[in-house]
Design a protein around this motif. Structure first.
Motif, PDB file in Angstrom:
ATOM      1  N   THR A 203       0.823  -1.216   0.000  1.00  0.00           N
ATOM      2  CA  THR A 203       0.000   0.000   0.000  1.00  0.00           C
ATOM      3  C   THR A 203       0.852   1.258   0.000  1.00  0.00           C
ATOM      4  O   THR A 203       0.679   2.154  -0.828  1.00  0.00           O
ATOM      5  CB  THR A 203      -0.938   0.010   1.210  1.00  0.00           C
ATOM      6  OG1 THR A 203      -1.757  -1.168   1.188  1.00  0.00           O
ATOM      7  CG2 THR A 203      -1.832   1.237   1.193  1.00  0.00           C
ATOM      8  N   THR A 206       2.823   1.553  -3.291  1.00  0.00           N
ATOM      9  CA  THR A 206       2.000   1.953  -4.428  1.00  0.00           C
ATOM     10  C   THR A 206       1.614   3.421  -4.350  1.00  0.00           C
ATOM     11  O   THR A 206       1.727   4.165  -5.336  1.00  0.00           O
ATOM     12  CB  THR A 206       0.731   1.084  -4.494  1.00  0.00           C
ATOM     13  OG1 THR A 206       1.102  -0.301  -4.591  1.00  0.00           O
ATOM     14  CG2 THR A 206      -0.105   1.452  -5.710  1.00  0.00           C
ATOM     15  N   VAL A 261      -2.327   3.066 -14.132  1.00  0.00           N
ATOM     16  CA  VAL A 261      -3.512   2.209 -14.167  1.00  0.00           C
ATOM     17  C   VAL A 261      -3.109   0.746 -13.976  1.00  0.00           C
ATOM     18  O   VAL A 261      -3.735  -0.001 -13.204  1.00  0.00           O
ATOM     19  CB  VAL A 261      -4.278   2.394 -15.481  1.00  0.00           C
ATOM     20  CG1 VAL A 261      -5.437   1.410 -15.580  1.00  0.00           C
ATOM     21  CG2 VAL A 261      -4.789   3.832 -15.606  1.00  0.00           C
ATOM     22  N   TYR A 264      -2.006   0.128 -10.338  1.00  0.00           N
ATOM     23  CA  TYR A 264      -3.159   0.074  -9.435  1.00  0.00           C
ATOM     24  C   TYR A 264      -3.915  -1.247  -9.596  1.00  0.00           C
ATOM     25  O   TYR A 264      -4.326  -1.854  -8.599  1.00  0.00           O
ATOM     26  CB  TYR A 264      -4.087   1.249  -9.705  1.00  0.00           C
ATOM     27  CG  TYR A 264      -5.330   1.220  -8.839  1.00  0.00           C
ATOM     28  CD1 TYR A 264      -5.290   1.650  -7.515  1.00  0.00           C
ATOM     29  CD2 TYR A 264      -6.536   0.734  -9.325  1.00  0.00           C
ATOM     30  CE1 TYR A 264      -6.405   1.605  -6.707  1.00  0.00           C
ATOM     31  CE2 TYR A 264      -7.664   0.679  -8.529  1.00  0.00           C
ATOM     32  CZ  TYR A 264      -7.589   1.125  -7.224  1.00  0.00           C
ATOM     33  OH  TYR A 264      -8.697   1.060  -6.433  1.00  0.00           O
ATOM     34  N   MET A 265      -4.096  -1.692 -10.823  1.00  0.00           N
ATOM     35  CA  MET A 265      -4.808  -2.946 -11.048  1.00  0.00           C
ATOM     36  C   MET A 265      -4.057  -4.128 -10.432  1.00  0.00           C
ATOM     37  O   MET A 265      -4.657  -5.036  -9.860  1.00  0.00           O
ATOM     38  CB  MET A 265      -5.003  -3.165 -12.549  1.00  0.00           C
ATOM     39  CG  MET A 265      -5.974  -2.199 -13.200  1.00  0.00           C
ATOM     40  SD  MET A 265      -6.059  -2.392 -15.002  1.00  0.00           S
ATOM     41  CE  MET A 265      -6.608  -4.102 -15.134  1.00  0.00           C
ATOM     42  N   PHE A 267      -1.870  -4.072  -7.844  1.00  0.00           N
ATOM     43  CA  PHE A 267      -1.760  -4.012  -6.386  1.00  0.00           C
ATOM     44  C   PHE A 267      -3.087  -3.694  -5.708  1.00  0.00           C
ATOM     45  O   PHE A 267      -3.090  -3.368  -4.513  1.00  0.00           O
ATOM     46  CB  PHE A 267      -0.727  -2.955  -5.989  1.00  0.00           C
ATOM     47  CG  PHE A 267       0.692  -3.364  -6.279  1.00  0.00           C
ATOM     48  CD1 PHE A 267       1.356  -4.257  -5.462  1.00  0.00           C
ATOM     49  CD2 PHE A 267       1.357  -2.855  -7.378  1.00  0.00           C
ATOM     50  CE1 PHE A 267       2.662  -4.630  -5.724  1.00  0.00           C
ATOM     51  CE2 PHE A 267       2.670  -3.213  -7.653  1.00  0.00           C
ATOM     52  CZ  PHE A 267       3.322  -4.105  -6.826  1.00  0.00           C
ATOM     53  N   GLN A 268      -4.183  -3.783  -6.431  1.00  0.00           N
ATOM     54  CA  GLN A 268      -5.479  -3.400  -5.866  1.00  0.00           C
ATOM     55  C   GLN A 268      -5.816  -4.207  -4.617  1.00  0.00           C
ATOM     56  O   GLN A 268      -6.266  -3.664  -3.609  1.00  0.00           O
ATOM     57  CB  GLN A 268      -6.577  -3.577  -6.909  1.00  0.00           C
ATOM     58  CG  GLN A 268      -7.959  -3.175  -6.417  1.00  0.00           C
ATOM     59  CD  GLN A 268      -9.032  -3.395  -7.478  1.00  0.00           C
ATOM     60  OE1 GLN A 268      -8.765  -4.004  -8.522  1.00  0.00           O
ATOM     61  NE2 GLN A 268     -10.222  -2.914  -7.237  1.00  0.00           N
ATOM     62  N   LYS A 269      -5.566  -5.517  -4.664  1.00  0.00           N
ATOM     63  CA  LYS A 269      -5.880  -6.371  -3.522  1.00  0.00           C
ATOM     64  C   LYS A 269      -5.093  -5.954  -2.283  1.00  0.00           C
ATOM     65  O   LYS A 269      -5.635  -5.872  -1.165  1.00  0.00           O
ATOM     66  CB  LYS A 269      -5.572  -7.829  -3.865  1.00  0.00           C
ATOM     67  CG  LYS A 269      -5.818  -8.801  -2.719  1.00  0.00           C
ATOM     68  CD  LYS A 269      -5.512 -10.228  -3.131  1.00  0.00           C
ATOM     69  CE  LYS A 269      -4.017 -10.416  -3.355  1.00  0.00           C
ATOM     70  NZ  LYS A 269      -3.677 -11.833  -3.625  1.00  0.00           N
ATOM     71  N   TYR A 270      -3.813  -5.655  -2.467  1.00  0.00           N
ATOM     72  CA  TYR A 270      -2.973  -5.260  -1.342  1.00  0.00           C
ATOM     73  C   TYR A 270      -3.338  -3.869  -0.835  1.00  0.00           C
ATOM     74  O   TYR A 270      -3.214  -3.588   0.362  1.00  0.00           O
ATOM     75  CB  TYR A 270      -1.498  -5.301  -1.753  1.00  0.00           C
ATOM     76  CG  TYR A 270      -1.043  -6.668  -2.197  1.00  0.00           C
ATOM     77  CD1 TYR A 270      -0.776  -7.673  -1.262  1.00  0.00           C
ATOM     78  CD2 TYR A 270      -0.890  -6.972  -3.538  1.00  0.00           C
ATOM     79  CE1 TYR A 270      -0.368  -8.932  -1.669  1.00  0.00           C
ATOM     80  CE2 TYR A 270      -0.474  -8.229  -3.955  1.00  0.00           C
ATOM     81  CZ  TYR A 270      -0.212  -9.206  -3.011  1.00  0.00           C
ATOM     82  OH  TYR A 270       0.183 -10.440  -3.410  1.00  0.00           O
ATOM     83  N   LEU A 271      -3.783  -3.002  -1.747  1.00  0.00           N
ATOM     84  CA  LEU A 271      -4.206  -1.668  -1.322  1.00  0.00           C
ATOM     85  C   LEU A 271      -5.393  -1.754  -0.377  1.00  0.00           C
ATOM     86  O   LEU A 271      -5.438  -1.065   0.646  1.00  0.00           O
ATOM     87  CB  LEU A 271      -4.568  -0.826  -2.547  1.00  0.00           C
ATOM     88  CG  LEU A 271      -3.409  -0.186  -3.308  1.00  0.00           C
ATOM     89  CD1 LEU A 271      -3.908   0.413  -4.620  1.00  0.00           C
ATOM     90  CD2 LEU A 271      -2.746   0.891  -2.470  1.00  0.00           C
ATOM     91  N   VAL A 272      -6.352  -2.590  -0.697  1.00  0.00           N
ATOM     92  CA  VAL A 272      -7.535  -2.753   0.147  1.00  0.00           C
ATOM     93  C   VAL A 272      -7.142  -3.310   1.508  1.00  0.00           C
ATOM     94  O   VAL A 272      -7.596  -2.833   2.553  1.00  0.00           O
ATOM     95  CB  VAL A 272      -8.566  -3.668  -0.543  1.00  0.00           C
ATOM     96  CG1 VAL A 272      -9.737  -3.966   0.394  1.00  0.00           C
ATOM     97  CG2 VAL A 272      -9.077  -3.031  -1.826  1.00  0.00           C
ATOM     98  N   GLN A 273      -6.260  -4.321   1.514  1.00  0.00           N
ATOM     99  CA  GLN A 273      -5.835  -4.907   2.775  1.00  0.00           C
ATOM    100  C   GLN A 273      -5.061  -3.915   3.620  1.00  0.00           C
ATOM    101  O   GLN A 273      -5.250  -3.800   4.835  1.00  0.00           O
ATOM    102  CB  GLN A 273      -4.975  -6.152   2.499  1.00  0.00           C
ATOM    103  CG  GLN A 273      -5.727  -7.298   1.839  1.00  0.00           C
ATOM    104  CD  GLN A 273      -4.817  -8.464   1.488  1.00  0.00           C
ATOM    105  OE1 GLN A 273      -3.610  -8.408   1.727  1.00  0.00           O
ATOM    106  NE2 GLN A 273      -5.375  -9.511   0.920  1.00  0.00           N
TER     107      GLN A 273
END
Length: 283
Positions: A203, A206, A261, A264-265, A267-273
């Motif tokens: 997170t 990114t 873009v 972000y796509m 690492f999206q899962k890790y960003l949410v976590q």
């Protein structure tokens, strides 16, 4: 609620979400499509569905990019942005994680006051202290140096807060067990806690990369040599260099936007976590 009504709500929600996503994607699609057309085609296709489609001749799809690379040293600007962003990302992970570890696992005088001041600094807009940062960089004789771009972007109160909250959730027994095995404070941080913080690392990394990549005002203030400019400053220079071709402007904007873009796509899962960890501190 009946099964048919529940199914209807799901379908309706899906359609609304897709329409909302398309609304936000339209500018991106138009930008990419315009970069793959001739100059005249961009204006001729405005107002119709063709505006969101690339040119009919595939041979012209890369023409704007080739001409752009011929007119400007784009590869140099891209390399500068990549180097700045990677340095800021690595520095952010190391510095903020070390600070978060200290706030979480060490007891020292003034810890609560210092952490309170750190949290309070999050409400201060960055633009209000830009002059002070510039003065510090000038005193350190870093003007027109890559370090002037990198150093001020490394530490961040929110990033320290996220790492501290994550380390707070790691049981103290793990740290105590490592200490009984003879591990030093640095070894515990580097080999035990930091590998466990992968969601927060992803997170912070990114967000730091995206922030550095998109930064415009600060590099413009501290850099005077055009060869050291990042891509964002180069975009402004390209837009102001006559003659201005719309398809080439769209091409440089595509080069600047598409990597973000993709990042972000991925690492999206890790960003949410990681962002979830930031709001779940229990100490």
């Amino acid at each position: 609620m009946t099964k048919s009504r529940k199914t209807f709500i799901i379908i309706l929600s899906t359609i609304l979400i897709m329409l909302l996503a398309l609304l936000f994607l339209f500018p991106l699609i138009w930008m990419i499509a315009s970069s793959m057309k001739s100059e005249s085609s961009i204006y001729n296709d405005l107002g119709g569905i063709k505006a969101f489609l690339p040119g009919l001749n595939p041979a012209q799809w890369g023409s704007a990019y080739q001409k752009l690379l011929g007119r400007f040293n784009i590869l140099r600007f891209i390399l500068n942005s990549v180097l700045y962003a990677l340095a800021v990302t690595l520095g952010s992970v190391l510095v903020n994680s070390a600070a978060g570890y200290a706030f979480s696992k060490f007891d020292f005088r003034g810890k609560k006051i210092l952490f309170g001041l750190l949290i309070a600094s999050m409400v201060v807009p960055g633009d209000t202290i830009m002059i002070q940062k510039f003065q510090i960089v000038k005193i350190l004789h870093l003007i027109n140096s890559p370090w002037a771009v990198i150093f001020p972007a490394v530490a961040g109160a929110f990033n320290i807060y996220m790492f501290k909250n994550f380390f707070d959730q790691v049981s103290d027994s793990i740290v105590e067990s490592a200490e009984l095995d003879g591990a030093s404070a640095f070894t515990i941080y580097w080999r035990v806690l930091l590998p466990m913080a992968k969601p927060v690392i992803a997170t912070v990394g990114t967000l730091s990369f995206i922030g550095s990549w998109n930064d415009y005002i600060w590099p413009l203030m501290v850099l005077t040599d055009a060869d050291k400019f990042p891509l964002q400053i180069a975009i402004t220079n390209i837009n102001n260099t006559q003659p201005v071709y719309m398809n080439q402007v769209m091409a440089i904007l595509t080069i600047s936007t598409v990597p973000l873009v993709l990042i972000y796509m991925f690492f999206q899962k890790y960003l949410v976590q990681g962002l979830a960890v930031a709001g779940n501190g229990d100490k």
